[in-house]
Design a protein around this motif. Structure first.
Motif, PDB file in Angstrom:
ATOM      1  N   HIS A 302     -27.233 -10.803 -43.443  1.00 17.78           N
ATOM      2  CA  HIS A 302     -26.852 -12.001 -44.297  1.00 17.78           C
ATOM      3  C   HIS A 302     -25.699 -11.818 -45.302  1.00 17.78           C
ATOM      4  N   GLY A 305     -23.176 -12.553 -42.089  1.00 19.84           N
ATOM      5  CA  GLY A 305     -23.499 -13.833 -41.433  1.00 19.84           C
ATOM      6  C   GLY A 305     -23.479 -13.492 -39.704  1.00 19.84           C
ATOM      7  N   GLU A 310     -26.858 -17.203 -41.619  1.00 15.66           N
ATOM      8  CA  GLU A 310     -25.742 -17.670 -42.419  1.00 15.66           C
ATOM      9  C   GLU A 310     -25.257 -16.665 -43.464  1.00 15.66           C
ATOM     10  N   ASP A 312     -24.887 -15.156 -46.933  1.00 15.31           N
ATOM     11  CA  ASP A 312     -25.484 -15.406 -48.142  1.00 15.31           C
ATOM     12  C   ASP A 312     -25.564 -13.882 -48.780  1.00 15.31           C
TER      13      ASP A 312
END
Length: 380
Positions: A302, A305, A310, A312
């Motif tokens: 995360h 990505g 995605e 985050d």
């Protein structure tokens, strides 16, 4: 990615014909004690000479052991593995009533109740923790033929819990339970023969017992069986068979196997085709059980990505935080980086270096390097 002997008792028949008097009452306790000693000796008699039926056909042994390119969790060491009792009782009853009922049933020779009492005294449920009483009840259960009691008695002998440590007696107990196809007995025998605990280390027997445990759906044995196939330890190397048993263990809820499948699918190594979706699915299953390495991996995914996720920062930060709370050094370092850079959280340099120091104390080289850089910068 960061991955992170029999005794001669009483009068002889010939002496009885000559009018030998029977033993008086004062002698009875001694006789009882001798009988118990004989019973115990016979229980543990010549375990190595007895031929235990092994239903699992072991392939020929292949000597040697290769090193894995990917770090896999160290297989669980002997940890006084116990088994809870299959004895059924009403959980809504208070402990005092339960213990009273268990005592009555146990004193009538019920092995499951005897084992349960051992569990109560070991864990302090409704009674004070008492290792000697726990051992005593486990022993009665084992001598009654209860496989749970046999495993627990063996575990007591293995670790010296409530009795003197005696690894050979431990192995004898496990063999008794294994004759009744007890999965935990298979696991313990696997570890004993693997590491030479109470027996001479024997790769073939270790493989056999691990295999029997795997067939009985013990997840630790399933995971270990996969590792034996992957390493070619006690069997010819077979990566397809290894993947099969890793998958069985993972489906059976073994977090370490779930994590390792995530690593394999993530890297596409050891005969496994790369599949980022499967990798993330297995890491999430392990993470749901609080498995720190998978938590850390998901955090990295995360953060960057990658891995089909995605980017985050907040989600990454929370994964690192949870993994750090589970004691993962590299996750704690990554958490420090998030604090230092303000990724997914407010920037806090003091917290960042607190994380680096703790991580370095836990052996994280990256954290040690970051602290050196900071020290060099301060000097300049």
């Amino acid at each position: 990615f960061f991955f992170g002997v029999p005794l001669q008792l009483g009068c002889a028949p010939s002496s009885r014909k000559m009018g030998c008097a029977p033993s008086n009452r004062k002698e009875r306790p001694k006789r009882k004690k001798m009988l118990l000693a004989e019973e115990e000796e016979n229980y543990f008699l010549n375990i190595e000479a007895r031929k235990t039926t092994v239903s699992f056909a072991a392939p020929p042994i292949k000597p040697g052991r290769r090193k894995l390119k990917i770090m896999r969790d160290t297989l669980t060491e002997y940890d006084r593995r116990r088994t809870q009792s299959a004895f059924v009782h009403d959980e809504n009853k208070d402990n005092e009533t339960l213990i009273k009922e268990l005592l009555e049933t146990a004193e009538n020779g019920n092995g499951a109740a005897q084992n349960e009492l051992g569990v109560f005294f070991e864990n302090g449920r409704g009674v004070e923790v008492d290792p000697e009483k726990a051992f005593s009840w486990y022993k009665k259960a084992a001598f009654s033929g209860n496989p749970d009691g046999q495993v627990n008695l063996g575990a007591c002998y293995q670790s010296g819990y409530g009795t003197k440590e005696n690894a050979k007696k431990a192995v004898a107990c496990y063999h008794k339970a294994a004759e009744q196809d007890h999965p935990n007995a298979m696991y313990n025998l696997w570890v004993c023969y693997r590491d030479g605990l109470g027996v001479v280390a024997d790769t073939k027997k270790a493989f056999e017992y691990c295999g029997r445990g795997a067939e009985l759906k013990d997840s630790e044995c399933q995971f270990g069986f996969g590792a034996l196939y992957e390493d070619g330890n006690g069997v010819e190397q077979n990566l397809s068979e290894a993947l099969k048993w890793y998958t069985e263990a993972a489906k059976n809820g073994h977090a370490g196997a779930q994590y390792y499948l995530g690593v394999l699918y993530q890297s596409g190594t050891n005969g496994v085709q790369m599949d980022e979706k499967k990798a993330i699915e297995w890491h999430r299953k392990a993470a749901d059980q609080g498995y720190a390495r998978s938590l850390c991996n998901l955090g990295v995914c995360h953060l960057t990505g990658t891995g089909g996720t995605e980017q985050d920062y907040e989600t990454a930060f929370n994964y690192f935080l949870e993994a750090a709370e589970e004691g993962h050094p590299l996750a704690r370092f990554n958490l420090g980086m998030c604090y230092e850079e303000g990724l997914g959280t407010d920037r806090d340099v003091q917290k960042a270096f607190e994380c680096y120091k703790l991580s370095a104390e836990e052996g994280c080289e990256a954290a040690e390097e970051r602290l050196r850089q900071a020290e060099d910068g301060a000097r300049a």
